[in-house]
Design an enzyme around this catalytic site. Sequence first.
Site, PDB file in Angstrom:
ATOM      1  N   ASP A  74      86.725  16.171 -22.815  1.00 34.85           N
ATOM      2  CA  ASP A  74      85.750  16.533 -21.782  1.00 34.85           C
ATOM      3  C   ASP A  74      86.451  16.773 -20.456  1.00 34.85           C
ATOM      4  O   ASP A  74      87.639  16.482 -20.305  1.00 34.85           O
ATOM      5  CB  ASP A  74      84.655  15.457 -21.650  1.00 34.85           C
ATOM      6  N   GLU A 150      75.678  12.132 -23.051  1.00 33.75           N
ATOM      7  CA  GLU A 150      74.843  11.107 -22.436  1.00 33.75           C
ATOM      8  C   GLU A 150      73.671  10.741 -23.363  1.00 33.75           C
ATOM      9  O   GLU A 150      73.381  11.471 -24.317  1.00 33.75           O
ATOM     10  CB  GLU A 150      74.307  11.633 -21.101  1.00 33.75           C
TER      11      GLU A 150
HETATM   12  C1  F6R Z   1      86.556  10.166 -20.561  1.00 36.07           C
HETATM   13  C2  F6R Z   1      85.354  10.048 -21.377  1.00 36.07           C
HETATM   14  C3  F6R Z   1      84.388   8.929 -21.158  1.00 36.07           C
HETATM   15  C4  F6R Z   1      85.066   7.567 -21.042  1.00 36.07           C
HETATM   16  C5  F6R Z   1      84.031   6.445 -20.835  1.00 36.07           C
HETATM   17  C6  F6R Z   1      84.705   5.103 -20.621  1.00 36.07           C
HETATM   18  O1  F6R Z   1      87.340  11.282 -20.949  1.00 36.07           O
HETATM   19  O2  F6R Z   1      85.129  10.854 -22.205  1.00 36.07           O
HETATM   20  O3  F6R Z   1      83.470   8.930 -22.223  1.00 36.07           O
HETATM   21  O4  F6R Z   1      85.806   7.325 -22.209  1.00 36.07           O
HETATM   22  O5  F6R Z   1      83.218   6.739 -19.745  1.00 36.07           O
HETATM   23  O6  F6R Z   1      85.435   5.170 -19.431  1.00 36.07           O
HETATM   24  P1  F6R Z   1      86.444   4.004 -19.030  1.00 36.07           P
HETATM   25  O7  F6R Z   1      87.492   3.973 -20.069  1.00 36.07           O
HETATM   26  O8  F6R Z   1      87.005   4.428 -17.690  1.00 36.07           O
HETATM   27  O9  F6R Z   1      85.637   2.749 -18.978  1.00 36.07           O
END
Ligand code: F6R
Length: 249
Positions: A74, A150
């Site tokens: 993403d 989402e």
């Molecule tokens: C990032 C992504 C998001 C994150 C998720 C967790 O490329 O696709 O889905 O993996 O928001 O984020 P962290 O690891 O920062 O808690």
Amino acid sequence: MSRTLAPGIQLQVVSAAEFAAAAADLVQAVVQRKPDAVVGFPTGDTPLPMYHELLRRQQLGAINLSSLRAVMLDDYLGATGDDPVSFHNWLKRTFFDPASIDGWRLWRVPTDPEGIEAACRTYEQGLAERGGVDLQLLGLGLNGHIGFNEPGTSPDSRTHVVHLTPSTTTANAAYWDEAENVPVYGVTMGIGTILEARSIGLLVNGRRKAEILRATLLGPISPEVPASFLRRAQHVQVVADEDAAALLA
Ligand code: F6R
């Protein structure tokens, strides 16, 4: 501790200190089997120690990452060029450049708003031309998102533009100087795209993820928790630290 939750889903619980190594093991296993494996990489706090561990192993000569083919999960819509907070540039800085993974080995999620729908279709074609994804790594959003899928996203979704939820923009605000500058649109592989990967590694750490990990693995399979659709995939390895796994007993 390792436990099978459903026919296709394996849970590995490790200490916080072992987390990065356990996540890196997933990449090491696929690259040792297939040096030019297609691997999907997430950004964020969760995978950061894994990237450091992979680079450490490469420096020691234990692994060669330079032949793998990377695909992105993403990015922000409109984050083009040198934008330092684009996910592409984050991955390039953090991992691809230090790992000597050449730019041509990377398949980028499109971010230019112009012609974005056609570009999303081209992105999917590019995945197919590479023979599909061998290992897709994922973090878990506090609201259950995977990539930028989402709550409410269809399990059949393909690469698409997303209007990010307040939960996600609030979590992302930490990376921006001004809260009002946080992008509100993202582009992400769809849930359907993710589920087609030959194997999936879901990386989850920290106590604040315990409720959503429980809902992901033990709650209803529902668009309200997009990550719960991973339970329909055939080869999912969940790597969780003890804090994240605290509510799974
Ligand atoms: C990032 C992504 C998001 C994150 C998720 C967790 O490329 O696709 O889905 O993996 O928001 O984020 P962290 O690891 O920062 O808690």
